[in-house]
Design a protein around this motif. Structure first.
Motif, PDB file in Angstrom:
ATOM      1  N   UNK A  24      91.862  21.278  -8.603  1.00  0.00           N
ATOM      2  CA  UNK A  24      91.366  21.893  -7.366  1.00  0.00           C
ATOM      3  C   UNK A  24      90.761  23.248  -7.697  1.00  0.00           C
ATOM      4  N   UNK A  25      89.511  23.417  -7.304  1.00  0.00           N
ATOM      5  CA  UNK A  25      88.835  24.699  -7.506  1.00  0.00           C
ATOM      6  C   UNK A  25      88.607  25.335  -6.143  1.00  0.00           C
ATOM      7  N   UNK A  26      88.917  26.612  -6.013  1.00  0.00           N
ATOM      8  CA  UNK A  26      88.766  27.302  -4.741  1.00  0.00           C
ATOM      9  C   UNK A  26      87.601  28.289  -4.796  1.00  0.00           C
ATOM     10  N   UNK A  27      87.042  28.572  -3.612  1.00  0.00           N
ATOM     11  CA  UNK A  27      86.028  29.605  -3.527  1.00  0.00           C
ATOM     12  C   UNK A  27      84.621  29.068  -3.379  1.00  0.00           C
ATOM     13  N   UNK A  28      83.764  29.901  -2.787  1.00  0.00           N
ATOM     14  CA  UNK A  28      82.373  29.551  -2.543  1.00  0.00           C
ATOM     15  C   UNK A  28      81.498  30.201  -3.599  1.00  0.00           C
ATOM     16  N   UNK A  29      80.472  29.489  -4.032  1.00  0.00           N
ATOM     17  CA  UNK A  29      79.518  30.052  -4.976  1.00  0.00           C
ATOM     18  C   UNK A  29      78.177  29.365  -4.784  1.00  0.00           C
ATOM     19  N   UNK A  30      77.113  30.003  -5.269  1.00  0.00           N
ATOM     20  CA  UNK A  30      75.770  29.452  -5.125  1.00  0.00           C
ATOM     21  C   UNK A  30      75.652  28.095  -5.812  1.00  0.00           C
ATOM     22  N   UNK A  31      76.364  27.911  -6.912  1.00  0.00           N
ATOM     23  CA  UNK A  31      76.272  26.663  -7.670  1.00  0.00           C
ATOM     24  C   UNK A  31      76.792  25.467  -6.884  1.00  0.00           C
ATOM     25  N   UNK A  32      77.543  25.701  -5.812  1.00  0.00           N
ATOM     26  CA  UNK A  32      78.117  24.609  -5.029  1.00  0.00           C
ATOM     27  C   UNK A  32      77.272  24.230  -3.815  1.00  0.00           C
ATOM     28  N   UNK A  33      76.194  24.956  -3.559  1.00  0.00           N
ATOM     29  CA  UNK A  33      75.424  24.723  -2.336  1.00  0.00           C
ATOM     30  C   UNK A  33      74.788  23.339  -2.278  1.00  0.00           C
ATOM     31  N   UNK A  34      74.535  22.728  -3.427  1.00  0.00           N
ATOM     32  CA  UNK A  34      73.890  21.412  -3.448  1.00  0.00           C
ATOM     33  C   UNK A  34      74.901  20.264  -3.392  1.00  0.00           C
ATOM     34  N   UNK A  35      76.192  20.592  -3.339  1.00  0.00           N
ATOM     35  CA  UNK A  35      77.225  19.562  -3.323  1.00  0.00           C
ATOM     36  C   UNK A  35      77.472  19.050  -1.905  1.00  0.00           C
ATOM     37  N   UNK A  36      77.880  17.779  -1.800  1.00  0.00           N
ATOM     38  CA  UNK A  36      78.229  17.235  -0.496  1.00  0.00           C
ATOM     39  C   UNK A  36      79.520  17.874   0.007  1.00  0.00           C
ATOM     40  N   UNK A  37      79.636  17.971   1.325  1.00  0.00           N
ATOM     41  CA  UNK A  37      80.762  18.699   1.906  1.00  0.00           C
ATOM     42  C   UNK A  37      81.337  17.939   3.096  1.00  0.00           C
ATOM     43  N   UNK A  38      82.616  18.133   3.341  1.00  0.00           N
ATOM     44  CA  UNK A  38      83.271  17.618   4.538  1.00  0.00           C
ATOM     45  C   UNK A  38      84.066  18.762   5.155  1.00  0.00           C
ATOM     46  N   UNK A  39      84.345  18.664   6.448  1.00  0.00           N
ATOM     47  CA  UNK A  39      85.038  19.727   7.167  1.00  0.00           C
ATOM     48  C   UNK A  39      86.397  19.222   7.631  1.00  0.00           C
ATOM     49  N   UNK A  40      87.427  19.933   7.246  1.00  0.00           N
ATOM     50  CA  UNK A  40      88.779  19.543   7.632  1.00  0.00           C
ATOM     51  C   UNK A  40      89.004  19.814   9.115  1.00  0.00           C
ATOM     52  N   UNK A  41      89.689  18.936   9.831  1.00  0.00           N
ATOM     53  CA  UNK A  41      89.990  19.188  11.252  1.00  0.00           C
ATOM     54  C   UNK A  41      90.707  20.529  11.426  1.00  0.00           C
ATOM     55  N   UNK A  42      90.329  21.240  12.483  1.00  0.00           N
ATOM     56  CA  UNK A  42      90.933  22.541  12.750  1.00  0.00           C
ATOM     57  C   UNK A  42      90.086  23.713  12.329  1.00  0.00           C
ATOM     58  N   UNK A  43      89.022  23.469  11.534  1.00  0.00           N
ATOM     59  CA  UNK A  43      88.125  24.546  11.103  1.00  0.00           C
ATOM     60  C   UNK A  43      87.301  25.024  12.291  1.00  0.00           C
ATOM     61  N   UNK A  44      87.194  26.332  12.471  1.00  0.00           N
ATOM     62  CA  UNK A  44      86.399  26.907  13.546  1.00  0.00           C
ATOM     63  C   UNK A  44      85.107  27.507  12.993  1.00  0.00           C
ATOM     64  N   UNK A  45      84.210  27.862  13.897  1.00  0.00           N
ATOM     65  CA  UNK A  45      82.957  28.512  13.489  1.00  0.00           C
ATOM     66  C   UNK A  45      83.259  29.818  12.767  1.00  0.00           C
ATOM     67  N   UNK A  46      84.247  30.560  13.256  1.00  0.00           N
ATOM     68  CA  UNK A  46      84.607  31.831  12.623  1.00  0.00           C
ATOM     69  C   UNK A  46      85.113  31.606  11.198  1.00  0.00           C
ATOM     70  N   UNK A  47      85.858  30.533  10.971  1.00  0.00           N
ATOM     71  CA  UNK A  47      86.325  30.216   9.619  1.00  0.00           C
ATOM     72  C   UNK A  47      85.151  30.051   8.665  1.00  0.00           C
ATOM     73  N   UNK A  48      84.076  29.397   9.117  1.00  0.00           N
ATOM     74  CA  UNK A  48      82.911  29.173   8.260  1.00  0.00           C
ATOM     75  C   UNK A  48      82.209  30.493   7.943  1.00  0.00           C
TER      76      UNK A  48
END
Length: 245
Positions: A24-48
């Motif tokens: 498991x790798x944590x954190x956001x980086x530019x290198x991950x922007x092209x990866x597919x993503x899913x959103x876990x239930x409970x995530x809010x706009x503010x969380x993003x």
């Protein structure tokens, strides 16, 4: 492996062949922007938006790509003064179209939805896929009750920051070359598929609502065509003036 947005972090779960284990790798980086993503239930706009704040390089890239100041976005007061966004749950149809609303429901989620269609280009004769992603609101009490943000439904970050954030997995591609559907038929001709979003698709759709549309290079041929027409009109006008003189 897809990325997963959780309420407090971004996770990348992948198989590491060297250690023969799942990592498991944590954190956001530019290198991950092209990866597919899913959103876990409970995530809010503010969380993003908090996730975007966590990496200055990603934040700067999104600000430039969407032509907006993300910090300024978060400081703007609500446009709706605390009033919830409501959408109709049903309408009555007449010969002239929808007549009145039966009921309304309050939205509790902000949703990224794909809007794409295919049509034949009149100049080239090629079949082209056009479209983009839209930001709207949806009610968990009635999944068919959806509103697209913008125009009369313009909202600020403060109006939606506490709402849940979701991705619409259904891609309905309309075919504009086929005959239109029967009157009051909500199903458009075309086909349906399962949508997968990259992290850039998701973040830019959310942020760009408050900025301006990024340039789409697919429209460059149209721009070139219009400029060529303008140049031809100017040349014809100049030649006409010379003949008159």
């Amino acid at each position: 492996m897809p990325l997963r947005i959780t309420p407090d972090k971004l996770l990348l779960i992948y198989y590491d062949a060297d250690t023969d284990s799942w990592v498991t790798r944590e954190g956001l980086s530019i290198s991950l922007l092209s990866q597919f993503v899913e959103v876990q239930p409970g995530v809010t706009v503010e969380n993003v938006f908090q996730l975007i704040d966590a990496d200055p390089r990603v934040k700067t890239l999104l600000s430039e790509y969407c032509s907006c100041d993300i910090d300024a976005i978060r400081k703007l007061p609500p446009l709706r003064a605390g009033r919830p966004v409501e959408v109709p749950t049903a309408v009555e149809w007449t010969e002239n179209g929808p007549a009145r609303k039966f009921d309304t429901v309050e939205i509790d989620a902000v949703v990224v939805t794909p809007s794409f269609w295919v049509a034949t280009d009149e100049r080239s004769g090629q079949r082209l896929l056009e479209g983009s992603y839209m930001l709207g609101g949806r009610s968990s009490a009635d999944e068919l009750s959806v509103v697209t943000f913008g125009g009369e439904n313009r909202i600020n970050y403060a109006d939606i920051k506490d709402l849940f954030f979701r991705l619409d997995p259904t891609l309905n591609i309309e075919d504009y070359d086929t005959a239109p559907p029967a009157k009051h038929d909500t199903e458009q001709p075309g086909f349906t598929a399962t949508m997968r979003y990259t992290l850039l698709d998701v973040l830019s759709t959310l942020v760009r609502h408050f900025g301006t549309e990024p340039f789409d290079s697919r429209y460059q041929p149209d721009i070139d065509y219009e400029r060529a027409l303008e140049d031809r009109v100017e040349r014809d006008s100049a030649e006409t003036d010379d003949e008159i003189d």
